[in-house]
Design an enzyme around this catalytic site. Sequence first.
Site, PDB file in Angstrom:
ATOM      1  N   CYS A  36       1.634 -13.096  -4.475  1.00 46.81           N
ATOM      2  CA  CYS A  36       2.523 -11.729  -4.539  1.00 46.81           C
ATOM      3  C   CYS A  36       3.196 -11.526  -6.010  1.00 46.81           C
ATOM      4  CB  CYS A  36       3.486 -11.803  -3.440  1.00 46.81           C
ATOM      5  SG  CYS A  36       4.474 -10.498  -3.444  1.00 46.81           S
ATOM      6  N   CYS A  62       7.071 -11.405  -5.574  1.00 48.17           N
ATOM      7  CA  CYS A  62       7.612 -12.620  -5.164  1.00 48.17           C
ATOM      8  C   CYS A  62       7.738 -13.373  -6.380  1.00 48.17           C
ATOM      9  CB  CYS A  62       6.756 -13.537  -4.071  1.00 48.17           C
ATOM     10  SG  CYS A  62       7.188 -12.886  -2.611  1.00 48.17           S
ATOM     11  N   ASP A  87      10.293  -0.430 -13.580  1.00 51.74           N
ATOM     12  CA  ASP A  87       8.942  -0.266 -13.492  1.00 51.74           C
ATOM     13  C   ASP A  87       8.165  -0.551 -14.607  1.00 51.74           C
ATOM     14  OD1 ASP A  87       7.090   1.121 -10.995  1.00 51.74           O
ATOM     15  OD2 ASP A  87       6.090   0.963 -12.856  1.00 51.74           O
ATOM     16  N   HIS A 136       9.960 -11.756   1.227  1.00 52.58           N
ATOM     17  CA  HIS A 136       8.527 -11.170   1.292  1.00 52.58           C
ATOM     18  C   HIS A 136       8.455 -10.304   2.513  1.00 52.58           C
ATOM     19  CE1 HIS A 136       4.296 -10.281   0.067  1.00 52.58           C
ATOM     20  NE2 HIS A 136       4.181 -10.374   1.503  1.00 52.58           N
ATOM     21  N   ASN A 145       6.393   3.807  -0.839  1.00 53.53           N
ATOM     22  CA  ASN A 145       4.722   3.890  -0.425  1.00 53.53           C
ATOM     23  C   ASN A 145       4.279   2.848   0.622  1.00 53.53           C
ATOM     24  OD1 ASN A 145       4.454   6.330  -2.293  1.00 53.53           O
ATOM     25  ND2 ASN A 145       3.980   4.520  -3.990  1.00 53.53           N
ATOM     26  N   GLY A 196      -0.576   5.293  -0.771  1.00 53.53           N
ATOM     27  CA  GLY A 196      -0.630   4.985  -2.412  1.00 53.53           C
ATOM     28  C   GLY A 196       0.043   3.618  -2.690  1.00 53.53           C
ATOM     29  N   HIS A 231       4.445  -5.867  -1.238  1.00 51.83           N
ATOM     30  CA  HIS A 231       5.942  -6.444  -1.030  1.00 51.83           C
ATOM     31  C   HIS A 231       6.777  -5.159  -1.105  1.00 51.83           C
ATOM     32  CE1 HIS A 231       8.900  -9.895  -2.360  1.00 51.83           C
ATOM     33  NE2 HIS A 231       9.640  -8.667  -2.093  1.00 51.83           N
ATOM     34  N   HIS A 243       9.080  -2.354  -1.546  1.00 51.38           N
ATOM     35  CA  HIS A 243       9.817  -1.760  -2.747  1.00 51.38           C
ATOM     36  C   HIS A 243      10.179  -0.501  -2.541  1.00 51.38           C
ATOM     37  CE1 HIS A 243       5.604  -1.630  -3.724  1.00 51.38           C
ATOM     38  NE2 HIS A 243       5.993  -0.632  -4.534  1.00 51.38           N
ATOM     39  N   HIS A 245      11.050   2.883  -4.900  1.00 54.56           N
ATOM     40  CA  HIS A 245      10.978   3.578  -6.067  1.00 54.56           C
ATOM     41  C   HIS A 245      12.105   4.486  -6.589  1.00 54.56           C
ATOM     42  CE1 HIS A 245       6.807   2.949  -7.228  1.00 54.56           C
ATOM     43  NE2 HIS A 245       6.625   2.746  -5.864  1.00 54.56           N
TER      44      HIS A 245
HETATM   45  P1  AMP Z   1       3.551   0.877  -5.277  1.00 56.66           P
HETATM   46  O1  AMP Z   1       2.308   1.933  -5.713  1.00 56.66           O
HETATM   47  O2  AMP Z   1       4.358   1.834  -4.675  1.00 56.66           O
HETATM   48  O3  AMP Z   1       2.854  -0.206  -4.642  1.00 56.66           O
HETATM   49  O4  AMP Z   1       4.063   0.671  -6.548  1.00 56.66           O
HETATM   50  C1  AMP Z   1       3.732  -0.420  -7.253  1.00 56.66           C
HETATM   51  C2  AMP Z   1       4.560  -0.306  -8.610  1.00 56.66           C
HETATM   52  O5  AMP Z   1       4.938  -1.528  -9.442  1.00 56.66           O
HETATM   53  C3  AMP Z   1       3.849   0.688  -9.739  1.00 56.66           C
HETATM   54  O6  AMP Z   1       4.813   1.764 -10.011  1.00 56.66           O
HETATM   55  C4  AMP Z   1       3.854  -0.412 -10.802  1.00 56.66           C
HETATM   56  O7  AMP Z   1       3.885   0.251 -11.932  1.00 56.66           O
HETATM   57  C5  AMP Z   1       4.876  -1.479 -10.484  1.00 56.66           C
HETATM   58  N1  AMP Z   1       4.701  -2.696 -11.228  1.00 56.66           N
HETATM   59  C6  AMP Z   1       3.339  -3.414 -11.097  1.00 56.66           C
HETATM   60  N2  AMP Z   1       3.302  -4.882 -11.866  1.00 56.66           N
HETATM   61  C7  AMP Z   1       4.980  -4.757 -12.379  1.00 56.66           C
HETATM   62  C8  AMP Z   1       5.369  -5.476 -12.848  1.00 56.66           C
HETATM   63  N3  AMP Z   1       5.023  -6.895 -13.417  1.00 56.66           N
HETATM   64  N4  AMP Z   1       6.826  -5.155 -13.602  1.00 56.66           N
HETATM   65  C9  AMP Z   1       7.318  -4.001 -13.210  1.00 56.66           C
HETATM   66  N5  AMP Z   1       6.703  -3.142 -12.423  1.00 56.66           N
HETATM   67  C10 AMP Z   1       5.608  -3.416 -12.005  1.00 56.66           C
HETATM   68 ZN    ZN Z   2       6.177 -10.981  -2.100  1.00 59.14          ZN
END
Ligand code: AMP
Ligand code: ZN
Length: 122
Positions: free
Chosen positions: A4, A7, A30, A46, A95, A101, A106, A108, A110
């Site tokens: 992950c 994680c 992000d 997680h 999301n 989407g 994991h 989160h 936004h």
């Molecule tokens: P979601 O579509 O809600 O799962 O959003 C995942 C978000 O994680 C996206 O906006 C990606 O740009 C962001 N993301 C993916 N990898 C990383 C990373 N290594 N560091 C920061 N953001 C990330």
């Molecule tokens: Zn995780």
Amino acid sequence: MDNCIFCKIVAGTIPSVRIHEDDDLIAFHDINPAAPVHLLIVPKEHVATLAECDERHAAMLGKMLLLAPKLAQQHGCGYAQADGDATGGFKTLVNTGPDGGQEVYHLHMHVIGGPRPWSGQR
Ligand code: AMP
Ligand code: ZN
């Protein structure tokens, strides 16, 4: 969770621009911002999706929601109202699942804001 990405960011084995840490949460920028401010609030534990949360996660989810306006304020997109005029503001987004989407499984949140128009679709 071994594979992950969030994680790994929590553990510090993948770098991030971290802007907050407490006992339960971290927050970082992000990597692919959809707006001038695009932050992610991530629980250290997680949990794959919001749909897998239950009563045991209520305090953590509450902390995530309460952290969002504080981080928005610190990053210049806080909501303010004075003399009937509202300024600033931000979007909070969780999301969930493929049709929601979700790309990273994991949990989160936004926090997206800054002056419009925004470049990305979120
Ligand atoms: P979601 O579509 O809600 O799962 O959003 C995942 C978000 O994680 C996206 O906006 C990606 O740009 C962001 N993301 C993916 N990898 C990383 C990373 N290594 N560091 C920061 N953001 C990330
Ligand atoms: Zn995780």
